[in-house]
Design an enzyme around this catalytic site. Structure first.
Site, PDB file in Angstrom:
ATOM      1  CD  GLU A  95       1.137  22.266 -50.862  1.00 49.13           C
ATOM      2  OE1 GLU A  95       2.343  22.101 -51.281  1.00 49.13           O
ATOM      3  OE2 GLU A  95       0.683  23.133 -49.825  1.00 49.13           O
ATOM      4  CB  CYS A 108       3.959  17.615 -57.547  1.00 50.28           C
ATOM      5  SG  CYS A 108       4.087  16.362 -56.309  1.00 50.28           S
ATOM      6  CB  CYS A 115      -0.436   8.427 -47.054  1.00 52.53           C
ATOM      7  SG  CYS A 115       0.296   6.583 -47.702  1.00 52.53           S
ATOM      8  CB  CYS A 119       7.102   5.790 -45.645  1.00 51.94           C
ATOM      9  SG  CYS A 119       6.376   4.725 -46.774  1.00 51.94           S
ATOM     10  CB  CYS A 344       5.423  15.800 -53.187  1.00 47.81           C
ATOM     11  SG  CYS A 344       5.497  16.515 -54.536  1.00 47.81           S
TER      12      CYS A 344
HETATM   13  N1  SAH Z   1       2.861   7.244 -52.076  1.00 48.32           N
HETATM   14  C1  SAH Z   1       3.757   7.512 -53.135  1.00 48.32           C
HETATM   15  C2  SAH Z   1       3.672   8.842 -53.785  1.00 48.32           C
HETATM   16  C3  SAH Z   1       3.688   9.906 -52.872  1.00 48.32           C
HETATM   17  S1  SAH Z   1       5.359  10.159 -52.162  1.00 48.32           S
HETATM   18  C4  SAH Z   1       5.098   6.985 -53.020  1.00 48.32           C
HETATM   19  O1  SAH Z   1       5.286   6.774 -52.004  1.00 48.32           O
HETATM   20  O2  SAH Z   1       5.677   6.653 -53.799  1.00 48.32           O
HETATM   21  C5  SAH Z   1       6.430  10.837 -53.247  1.00 48.32           C
HETATM   22  C6  SAH Z   1       7.802  10.726 -53.103  1.00 48.32           C
HETATM   23  O3  SAH Z   1       8.405  11.629 -52.189  1.00 48.32           O
HETATM   24  C7  SAH Z   1       8.232   9.138 -52.637  1.00 48.32           C
HETATM   25  O4  SAH Z   1       9.319   8.659 -53.442  1.00 48.32           O
HETATM   26  C8  SAH Z   1       8.734   9.338 -51.357  1.00 48.32           C
HETATM   27  O5  SAH Z   1       9.447   8.435 -50.804  1.00 48.32           O
HETATM   28  C9  SAH Z   1       9.220  10.892 -51.222  1.00 48.32           C
HETATM   29  N2  SAH Z   1       9.334  11.408 -49.935  1.00 48.32           N
HETATM   30  C10 SAH Z   1       8.366  11.365 -48.907  1.00 48.32           C
HETATM   31  N3  SAH Z   1       8.831  12.120 -47.951  1.00 48.32           N
HETATM   32  C11 SAH Z   1      10.001  12.665 -48.368  1.00 48.32           C
HETATM   33  C12 SAH Z   1      10.962  13.362 -47.598  1.00 48.32           C
HETATM   34  N4  SAH Z   1      10.857  13.798 -46.304  1.00 48.32           N
HETATM   35  N5  SAH Z   1      12.321  13.639 -48.194  1.00 48.32           N
HETATM   36  C13 SAH Z   1      12.452  13.153 -49.408  1.00 48.32           C
HETATM   37  N6  SAH Z   1      11.498  12.472 -49.998  1.00 48.32           N
HETATM   38  C14 SAH Z   1      10.292  12.158 -49.597  1.00 48.32           C
HETATM   39 FE1  SF4 Z   2       2.364   7.348 -48.246  1.00 48.11          FE
HETATM   40 FE2  SF4 Z   2       4.905   6.478 -47.939  1.00 48.11          FE
HETATM   41 FE3  SF4 Z   2       4.232   7.620 -50.169  1.00 48.11          FE
HETATM   42 FE4  SF4 Z   2       4.334   8.995 -47.648  1.00 48.11          FE
HETATM   43  S1  SF4 Z   2       6.040   7.965 -48.862  1.00 48.11           S
HETATM   44  S2  SF4 Z   2       2.837   9.038 -49.213  1.00 48.11           S
HETATM   45  S3  SF4 Z   2       3.668   7.245 -46.403  1.00 48.11           S
HETATM   46  S4  SF4 Z   2       3.443   5.734 -49.498  1.00 48.11           S
END
Ligand code: SAH
Ligand code: SF4
Length: 385
Positions: A95, A108, A115, A119, A344
């Site tokens: 998306e 975005c 992934c 995390c 995102c």
């Molecule tokens: N993989 C990359 C980019 C995609 S995630 C990264 O981790 O930076 C984009 C942002 O959204 C990241 O800062 C991530 O930590 C945050 N994010 C992911 N899931 C989230 C959630 N449930 N609530 C708030 N931020 C979130």
């Molecule tokens: Fe992947 Fe972590 Fe970024 Fe989510 S926050 S997209 S699991 S690197």
């Protein structure tokens, strides 16, 4: 499909296209013409590129393609935001989200389906890894958003002024395709976005950050989310491999390679009772004391598969206050921008989840019903915007 063996020019940067033309015995400047047709005028038929020779057009038709992924689902929110789900070559759905704000429009963009980094607070991570998007699939998100939002012939002012690689996936684990796509986004013969307005967000793939030096000058955001290794390793498994000191060192080194003065953004998702105590804020202020940066606080967006909770308004404001007092520039995602995070990190997860279920359904049933389910879920999530 024969076209899948052809080179998709949507994802070919200008230097690569010039090389291709030279290889064909053509003048390299045709690359500029072709790029403008594709990315600025939105033309996807070689036959319509009337300022290049018939012979070159025929050759392009024989050897290249201009194909878009299927953008089957779209939702426009009342506040002007848009979401599209695209189906990539692997069959997965990812998306992208467009958020208009005063004076700018941010797209975005996704770089992977799923992934691998898992995390603990991220819905995309819960899916596991599915596939890398091609450079063409990444660029296509920008091509499509500009065309859809410009309306009509797409020649009016382009809607997308900023791109953030904060959709699904870890951009630096799809390094070459992301670098190629970012180069196209910043090319004056394509979208001409400034290096300050294209941001790669990473969870901290240290060797890849080091490889960015000399390869790109895009802006960088780092998902830190914890002020010490013990906590970061708990919520972000990648920290066990590349701890904070190494990460900050790699980021510092990348920033010093840039020709202008720019600061990286430290992203910090605040999760209630996990990393949102005052002491965490004080530790973060100390950790970053000699690390020039801006800090972006993101209140956690809850989702079904997670027990984590969003912090209270006062927890967010206390955290911010401590950082402000320590002299940092701090932004907090507003309710709406907050939902960019949802879009995102979280909504994509729901869509993808639904997609997997859909795939199973489609094997058994007609498939139409699952399509409806996915759309409903999308609408429900979009309504939170
Ligand atoms: N993989 C990359 C980019 C995609 S995630 C990264 O981790 O930076 C984009 C942002 O959204 C990241 O800062 C991530 O930590 C945050 N994010 C992911 N899931 C989230 C959630 N449930 N609530 C708030 N931020 C979130
Ligand atoms: Fe992947 Fe972590 Fe970024 Fe989510 S926050 S997209 S699991 S690197």
């Amino acid at each position: 499909m024969t076209s899948s063996r052809k080179t998709n020019l949507l994802g070919i940067s200008r230097p690569a296209l010039r090389d291709l033309f030279v290889e064909w015995g053509e003048k390299p400047f045709h690359a500029e013409q072709v790029m403008k047709w594709i990315h600025q005028r939105g033309v996807l038929e070689f036959a319509a590129m009337t300022d290049i020779s018939k012979a070159l057009r025929t050759r392009l038709e024989e050897r290249c393609t201009l194909s878009l992924p299927d953008f089957s689902q779209h939702h426009a929110s009342d506040d002007g935001s848009h979401k599209w789900v695209l189906e990539v070559a692997s069959g997965s759905k990812v998306e992208m989200v467009f958020i208009p704000e005063a004076g700018r429009g941010t797209l975005c963009v996704s770089s992977q389906a799923g992934c691998s980094l898992d995390c603990s607070f991220c819905a995309t991570g819960k899916q596991g890894f599915d596939s890398n998007l091609s450079a063409a699939e990444i660029v296509a998100q920008l091509w499509w958003a500009n065309r859809q939002l410009a309306g009509g012939d797409g020649r009016s002012e382009r809607a997308v002024s900023n791109v953030v690689m904060m959709g699904m996936g870890e951009p630096l684990l799809n390094f070459d395709n992301v670098m190629e796509a970012v180069q196209i986004m910043m090319d004056d013969c394509a979208y001409g976005l400034s290096k300050r307005k294209v941001t790669i967000s990473t969870s901290g793939v240290v060797p890849a950050i080091r490889n960015m030096r000399g390869r790109t000058d895009a802006s960088l955001a780092v998902s830190l989310h914890a002020p010490n290794d013990a906590l970061r390793s708990q919520i972000m498994p990648i920290n066990r491999k590349y701890p904070i000191a190494e990460l900050l060192d790699a980021v510092r080194s990348y920033m010093s390679s840039l020709s202008d003065k720019r600061l990286p953004v430290i992203e910090y998702t605040l999760i209630a009772g996990i990393n949102d105590h005052r002491q965490h804020a004080r530790d973060l202020a100390e950790l970053l004391a000699n690390f020039p940066c801006k800090i972006n606080l993101i209140p956690f967006n809850p989702f079904a598969l997670s027990d984590y909770k969003r912090p209270s308004g006062s927890a967010v404001s206390n955290f911010r206050q401590i950082l402000l007092q320590a002299g940092y520039t701090v932004t907090v995602r507003t309710t709406r921008a907050d939902d960019i995070g949802a879009a995102c990190g979280q909504l994509v997860g729901e869509v993808a989840d639904q997609t997997r279920r859909s795939a199973r359904h489609q094997k058994r049933a007609a498939g139409a019903a699952s399509g409806v389910l996915a759309t409903d879920k999308l609408r429900a999530s979009a309504d939170r915007l």
